[in-house]
Design an enzyme around this catalytic site. Sequence first.
Site, PDB file in Angstrom:
ATOM      1  N   HIS A 228       0.862  -1.189   0.000  1.00  0.00           N
ATOM      2  CA  HIS A 228       0.000   0.000   0.000  1.00  0.00           C
ATOM      3  C   HIS A 228       0.891   1.228   0.000  1.00  0.00           C
ATOM      4  O   HIS A 228       2.089   1.144   0.304  1.00  0.00           O
ATOM      5  CB  HIS A 228      -0.954   0.010   1.207  1.00  0.00           C
ATOM      6  CG  HIS A 228      -0.250   0.105   2.533  1.00  0.00           C
ATOM      7  ND1 HIS A 228       0.440   1.224   2.939  1.00  0.00           N
ATOM      8  CD2 HIS A 228      -0.129  -0.791   3.545  1.00  0.00           C
ATOM      9  CE1 HIS A 228       0.944   1.037   4.143  1.00  0.00           C
ATOM     10  NE2 HIS A 228       0.635  -0.191   4.532  1.00  0.00           N
TER      11      HIS A 228
ATOM     12  N   ASP B 100      -3.623 -19.072  12.550  1.00  0.00           N
ATOM     13  CA  ASP B 100      -2.492 -19.738  13.208  1.00  0.00           C
ATOM     14  C   ASP B 100      -2.328 -19.180  14.619  1.00  0.00           C
ATOM     15  O   ASP B 100      -2.051 -17.991  14.806  1.00  0.00           O
ATOM     16  CB  ASP B 100      -1.221 -19.502  12.387  1.00  0.00           C
ATOM     17  CG  ASP B 100      -0.116 -20.478  12.743  1.00  0.00           C
ATOM     18  OD1 ASP B 100       0.197 -20.595  13.937  1.00  0.00           O
ATOM     19  OD2 ASP B 100       0.436 -21.109  11.816  1.00  0.00           O
TER      20      ASP B 100
ATOM     21  N   SER C 125       2.298  -4.860   7.030  1.00  0.00           N
ATOM     22  CA  SER C 125       1.933  -4.650   5.624  1.00  0.00           C
ATOM     23  C   SER C 125       3.105  -5.025   4.726  1.00  0.00           C
ATOM     24  O   SER C 125       4.216  -4.522   4.915  1.00  0.00           O
ATOM     25  CB  SER C 125       1.560  -3.194   5.379  1.00  0.00           C
ATOM     26  OG  SER C 125       0.435  -2.837   6.139  1.00  0.00           O
TER      27      SER C 125
END
Length: 341
Positions: free
Chosen positions: A166, A291, A306
């Site tokens: 991003h 998980d 990110s």
Amino acid sequence: MELYVYKFMKGRYKMKKIYIVLSLVLIIPIFILGISKPENKKETRYLVPLGNVVGIRANTDGILVLENEDSSVDYIDGVEAGDNIISINGINVYSSKDVKRVLHNYNKDLVEIIIDRDGELISKQIPVKKENNEYKLGIWIRDKISGIGTMTFYNPQNNTFSALGHPIKDVDTNELIKVKSGNIYNAEDISIEKGRVKHVGQIKAEFDGDKPIGNFKKNNSFGISGNLTTYDNEGKEKMLEVGDSKDIKLGPAIILFQNKDGKIGQYQINIKKIKYNNKKDDKDMVIEVVDERLINYTGGIVQGMSGAPIIQNDKIIGAVTHVFIDNSKIGYGIFIDKMII
């Protein structure tokens, strides 16, 4: 082609020339070959998925105008938060030091500035303030950015990397920052503020600003990308095939992310939703961390994660980009195609 035939006519033979056109015989096979030509297969690409935490520092291309100290008061002469000051009195500026130098040398009450507002260049004349023998624009500005993110992949064919998935945006204006130059660094002393319901966690780390491992100038809607100057594959994943977005399926996948010991760990996620035809942003998939090891470590998806690569069926298919505010285990991912330069 010419053929000669003999024809018996009135008691004698007469030779007659006959023209036979064979061009159609040649055209037909060419036409047949044309329609049966096989389609070009899409080239198979390979990347090295990463998942390591890095420090990011960049200089802006110009000076970013921030929110006024008093948000109820507009800036003078129509200057707005989010504007990018490109020049003052015809001199390009890239840092607060540049601004001080230009104003000090100019030494007048009015200056002309050129600002970039969403791609449109606008000229304005604004007054200069003098405080303690120092000239100021009276505008809150930012010229450098610094933060933490995660590397997505390394491409050994052209020695490039991509990260984040991003854009880097300013925390105050939410505007995409135009980068003049930037560096990435190995992160040290990593700690995790865990995410939880209605609380976005974050990665905290230090990095040595004198030892960059790569540089970049590209900051767009799908992350940052540039060149690696130092690359160490120890503890990182092997090269994987790049997956086509149309082949991504709902269900199990994994993400790669740096664990407590500094190694790259594999963690299970589920892909819950896919937008195959999404071209406008970095939210192509909805993913959920399942998980327990990662949930215990980070609480799910946190700021700074990110860019963590997403793997499905032994192919790199995307990267983590965002987290849901109301549920830190769920977030968005981007298709890897958008990040490849």
